[in-house]
Design an enzyme around this catalytic site. Structure first.
Site, PDB file in Angstrom:
ATOM      1  N   GLU A  94      -8.709 -10.859  -8.736  1.00  0.00           N
ATOM      2  CA  GLU A  94      -7.828  -9.719  -8.439  1.00  0.00           C
ATOM      3  C   GLU A  94      -6.563  -9.745  -9.300  1.00  0.00           C
ATOM      4  O   GLU A  94      -6.089  -8.688  -9.734  1.00  0.00           O
ATOM      5  CB  GLU A  94      -7.471  -9.702  -6.955  1.00  0.00           C
ATOM      6  CG  GLU A  94      -8.688  -9.391  -6.092  1.00  0.00           C
ATOM      7  CD  GLU A  94      -8.385  -9.278  -4.609  1.00  0.00           C
ATOM      8  OE1 GLU A  94      -9.243  -8.745  -3.884  1.00  0.00           O
ATOM      9  OE2 GLU A  94      -7.311  -9.719  -4.172  1.00  0.00           O
ATOM     10  N   HIS A 109      -2.298  -5.363   1.041  1.00  0.00           N
ATOM     11  CA  HIS A 109      -3.540  -6.059   0.713  1.00  0.00           C
ATOM     12  C   HIS A 109      -3.151  -7.469   0.301  1.00  0.00           C
ATOM     13  O   HIS A 109      -2.134  -7.661  -0.365  1.00  0.00           O
ATOM     14  CB  HIS A 109      -4.248  -5.368  -0.473  1.00  0.00           C
ATOM     15  CG  HIS A 109      -5.307  -6.264  -1.072  1.00  0.00           C
ATOM     16  ND1 HIS A 109      -6.564  -6.386  -0.521  1.00  0.00           N
ATOM     17  CD2 HIS A 109      -5.265  -7.133  -2.124  1.00  0.00           C
ATOM     18  CE1 HIS A 109      -7.261  -7.273  -1.231  1.00  0.00           C
ATOM     19  NE2 HIS A 109      -6.502  -7.741  -2.198  1.00  0.00           N
ATOM     20  N   ASN A 128      -2.394  -0.413   6.774  1.00  0.00           N
ATOM     21  CA  ASN A 128      -1.962  -1.724   7.272  1.00  0.00           C
ATOM     22  C   ASN A 128      -1.036  -2.476   6.308  1.00  0.00           C
ATOM     23  O   ASN A 128      -1.092  -3.694   6.202  1.00  0.00           O
ATOM     24  CB  ASN A 128      -3.177  -2.562   7.683  1.00  0.00           C
ATOM     25  CG  ASN A 128      -4.154  -2.745   6.540  1.00  0.00           C
ATOM     26  OD1 ASN A 128      -3.895  -2.303   5.413  1.00  0.00           O
ATOM     27  ND2 ASN A 128      -5.246  -3.411   6.793  1.00  0.00           N
ATOM     28  N   LYS A 154       0.825  -1.207   0.000  1.00  0.00           N
ATOM     29  CA  LYS A 154       0.000   0.000   0.000  1.00  0.00           C
ATOM     30  C   LYS A 154       0.866   1.268   0.000  1.00  0.00           C
ATOM     31  O   LYS A 154       2.048   1.218   0.342  1.00  0.00           O
ATOM     32  CB  LYS A 154      -0.933  -0.034   1.213  1.00  0.00           C
ATOM     33  CG  LYS A 154      -1.926  -1.201   1.164  1.00  0.00           C
ATOM     34  CD  LYS A 154      -2.954  -1.102   2.270  1.00  0.00           C
ATOM     35  CE  LYS A 154      -3.981  -2.231   2.127  1.00  0.00           C
ATOM     36  NZ  LYS A 154      -5.114  -2.077   3.075  1.00  0.00           N
ATOM     37  N   TYR A 191     -12.583  -2.634  -3.928  1.00  0.00           N
ATOM     38  CA  TYR A 191     -13.147  -2.560  -2.582  1.00  0.00           C
ATOM     39  C   TYR A 191     -14.677  -2.491  -2.613  1.00  0.00           C
ATOM     40  O   TYR A 191     -15.299  -1.944  -1.683  1.00  0.00           O
ATOM     41  CB  TYR A 191     -12.575  -1.348  -1.831  1.00  0.00           C
ATOM     42  CG  TYR A 191     -11.158  -1.548  -1.318  1.00  0.00           C
ATOM     43  CD1 TYR A 191     -10.763  -2.755  -0.752  1.00  0.00           C
ATOM     44  CD2 TYR A 191     -10.224  -0.524  -1.376  1.00  0.00           C
ATOM     45  CE1 TYR A 191      -9.462  -2.946  -0.275  1.00  0.00           C
ATOM     46  CE2 TYR A 191      -8.925  -0.696  -0.896  1.00  0.00           C
ATOM     47  CZ  TYR A 191      -8.559  -1.919  -0.341  1.00  0.00           C
ATOM     48  OH  TYR A 191      -7.283  -2.108   0.148  1.00  0.00           O
TER      49      TYR A 191
HETATM   50  P1  ADP Z   1      -8.346  -7.022   4.517  1.00  0.00           P
HETATM   51  O1  ADP Z   1      -7.474  -6.005   3.831  1.00  0.00           O
HETATM   52  O2  ADP Z   1      -7.721  -7.496   5.816  1.00  0.00           O
HETATM   53  O3  ADP Z   1      -8.769  -8.170   3.617  1.00  0.00           O
HETATM   54  P2  ADP Z   1     -11.018  -5.767   4.237  1.00  0.00           P
HETATM   55  O4  ADP Z   1     -11.145  -6.364   2.875  1.00  0.00           O
HETATM   56  O5  ADP Z   1     -12.154  -5.953   5.194  1.00  0.00           O
HETATM   57  O6  ADP Z   1      -9.692  -6.284   5.007  1.00  0.00           O
HETATM   58  O7  ADP Z   1     -10.777  -4.187   4.110  1.00  0.00           O
HETATM   59  C1  ADP Z   1      -9.977  -3.661   3.099  1.00  0.00           C
HETATM   60  C2  ADP Z   1      -9.167  -2.524   3.676  1.00  0.00           C
HETATM   61  O8  ADP Z   1     -10.026  -1.484   4.131  1.00  0.00           O
HETATM   62  C3  ADP Z   1      -8.330  -2.911   4.889  1.00  0.00           C
HETATM   63  O9  ADP Z   1      -7.092  -3.535   4.548  1.00  0.00           O
HETATM   64  C4  ADP Z   1      -8.135  -1.558   5.558  1.00  0.00           C
HETATM   65  O10 ADP Z   1      -7.118  -0.797   4.920  1.00  0.00           O
HETATM   66  C5  ADP Z   1      -9.489  -0.897   5.310  1.00  0.00           C
HETATM   67  N1  ADP Z   1     -10.411  -1.135   6.415  1.00  0.00           N
HETATM   68  C6  ADP Z   1     -11.178  -2.225   6.631  1.00  0.00           C
HETATM   69  N2  ADP Z   1     -11.906  -2.099   7.755  1.00  0.00           N
HETATM   70  C7  ADP Z   1     -11.595  -0.879   8.274  1.00  0.00           C
HETATM   71  C8  ADP Z   1     -12.010  -0.141   9.434  1.00  0.00           C
HETATM   72  N3  ADP Z   1     -12.913  -0.645  10.282  1.00  0.00           N
HETATM   73  N4  ADP Z   1     -11.455   1.063   9.629  1.00  0.00           N
HETATM   74  C9  ADP Z   1     -10.552   1.583   8.769  1.00  0.00           C
HETATM   75  N5  ADP Z   1     -10.118   0.942   7.659  1.00  0.00           N
HETATM   76  C10 ADP Z   1     -10.635  -0.261   7.410  1.00  0.00           C
END
Ligand code: ADP
Length: 156
Positions: free
Chosen positions: A129, A118, A115, A12, A52
């Site tokens: 994807e 992805h 974080n 990211k 997303y």
């Molecule tokens: P992951 O990336 O762990 O598969 P998700 O697909 O649920 O998780 O979400 C995509 C991205 O959206 C996350 O990696 C994170 O950057 C962001 N995200 C998800 N949930 C939250 C939240 N509650 N608050 C802030 N950012 C979030």
């Protein structure tokens, strides 16, 4: 039939901004995942709305997309046996504050949103994807010389 699987990882913008791209790529390499594709991309709102789409009703949808456009990302196609699960295990859960130490998110971030990576969450998603981020000719079918030291002969 080969048990090898391909999965998508995105480094990211926060990872590039923090100068961690090389370190994170190295963690996947050290694990034994094989880099089959790698490129830098500037993401667009259109592509992120698709990527997303499962978050479109969430209050943070807009800011998650915006954050993903603040700098380029590095897209990786990684291969291994059960690569989707192996990469997700190494990545750790979404919220970096709660991610266990030893995982990438556990070791490198303190945020739910920022974080680091992805990673595709199922083989079906990975196929969709990878097609979204890579052209077929950007994925290279090669096998590292050390392959037979990564797996037992009946594991792949
Ligand atoms: P992951 O990336 O762990 O598969 P998700 O697909 O649920 O998780 O979400 C995509 C991205 O959206 C996350 O990696 C994170 O950057 C962001 N995200 C998800 N949930 C939250 C939240 N509650 N608050 C802030 N950012 C979030």
């Amino acid at each position: 039939m080969s048990k090898l699987q391909k999965t998508l990882v995105l480094l990211k913008p926060c990872t590039l901004q923090r100068g961690l791209a090389g370190e994170i790529i190295s963690l996947f390499e050290k694990k034994g995942l094989i880099i089959k594709g790698m490129k830098m991309m500037q993401l667009t709102d259109e592509l992120l709305s698709e990527h997303y789409a499962h978050l479109s009703e969430k209050p943070f949808f807009g800011r998650v997309k915006a954050a993903m456009m603040t700098a380029p990302v590095v897209a990786l196609c990684l291969e291994g046996v059960d690569a989707v699960d192996a990469v997700r295990a190494l990545t750790g859960p979404t919220n970096g504050r709660l991610a266990p130490a030893g995982t990438i998110r556990g070791n490198y971030c303190v945020s739910f949103q920022e974080n680091i990576v992805h990673a595709s969450d199922s083989p079906e998603t990975a196929a969709i994807e990878l097609a979204r981020f890579f052209k077929p000719e950007e994925i290279f079918e090669w096998r590292p010389a050390i392959f037979n030291w990564l797996y037992a002969c009946d594991e792949f």
